[in-house]
Enzyme design. Structure first.
Site, PDB file in Angstrom:
ATOM      1  N   TYR A   1       1.166  -1.445  -0.181  1.00 53.13           N
ATOM      2  CA  TYR A   1      -0.213  -0.058   0.020  1.00 53.13           C
ATOM      3  C   TYR A   1       1.314   0.953   0.242  1.00 53.13           C
ATOM      4  O   TYR A   1       2.164   1.354   0.423  1.00 53.13           O
ATOM      5  CB  TYR A   1      -0.698  -0.090   1.470  1.00 53.13           C
TER       6      TYR A   1
ATOM      7  N   HIS B   1      -7.604  -9.277  -8.954  1.00 51.41           N
ATOM      8  CA  HIS B   1      -7.739  -8.752  -7.936  1.00 51.41           C
ATOM      9  C   HIS B   1      -8.511  -8.499  -7.277  1.00 51.41           C
ATOM     10  O   HIS B   1      -9.772  -7.786  -7.418  1.00 51.41           O
ATOM     11  CB  HIS B   1      -6.703  -7.490  -8.195  1.00 51.41           C
TER      12      HIS B   1
END
Length: 224
Positions: free
Chosen positions: A66, A187
């Protein structure tokens, strides 16, 4: 020198002497000095520190960490307590609720309880510039994580590889041992979750495979 505190230390000992890794290390020193890089340097290898080689039952392969403040801590899709669950993780929780009876999304996104049961949460690339997804792609992490997957593939104890998204699916070619189960899906990000992540039932399929091979299934529920 990298220190995992488990059997990865011996298994990967020679990797850190290779030229590609030395080049990667030089690149990272410059990046951490001059930019905001996630995760913090001491957290880069947390996935492998939390899950020893001999204990791996499941590999979840992400793309890269992230890239928002305070999110990445070295385990793909996981965030520490107190950090709001990012959209991909929210979608993982939605799929879990649909797939695993009794699963309820917790109030946090800290997935250490999975790691402790043998779920290795590895990204294909282990660092990223703040606000710039995939910014460390092609800088040297791929040969390292390829080697990790090859070493896992060599193990005779069956395991499950969960490959979500194009980057992760590309690593599937490294898994050649027929003892292992490879499951692929879109995903879980909001951009692609409706194109084949929702409804993939990877969590129940994983547990069915583990049971068939005489192993304890993963308790996917996450303690508060």
């Amino acid at each position: 020198m990298v220190h995992f505190g488990n059997d990865w230390d011996q298994i990967l000992e020679g990797e850190f002497q290779k030229e590609y890794y030395r080049n990667l290390r030089r690149f990272l020193i410059g990046e951490y000095r001059s930019r905001i890089i996630y995760p913090p340097m001491e957290d880069i290898f947390n996935a492998m520190k939390a899950t020893a080689y001999k204990d791996v039952k499941v590999v979840i392969l992400g793309q890269d960490p992230y890239h928002g403040p305070g999110q990445a801590h070295g385990m793909c899709f996981s965030v520490r307590k107190g950090v709001p669950a990012p959209p991909s993780l929210v979608n993982i929780y939605k799929e879990l609720a649909a797939d695993i009876p009794g699963f309820q999304a917790p109030s946090h996104g800290y997935l250490m309880s999975w790691a402790k049961q043998g779920v290795l949460m590895l990204n294909a690339v282990l660092t990223v510039r703040a606000g710039a997804a995939n910014s460390h792609k092609g800088k040297g992490w791929e040969p390292f994580t390829d080697q990790v997957i090859r070493l896992l593939d060599q193990r005779q104890q069956p395991m499950v590889f969960l490959l979500w998204g194009a980057n992760a699916k590309a690593k599937g070619a490294l898994v050649t041992n027929p003892r292992h189960l490879v499951l692929t899906a879109a995903h879980p990000s909001p951009l692609s979750a409706f194109n084949g992540f929702f409804g993939c039932k990877h969590f129940s399929k994983t547990n069915a495979f583990l049971r068939q091979n005489g192993m304890e299934p993963i308790d996917w529920r996450i303690p508060e």
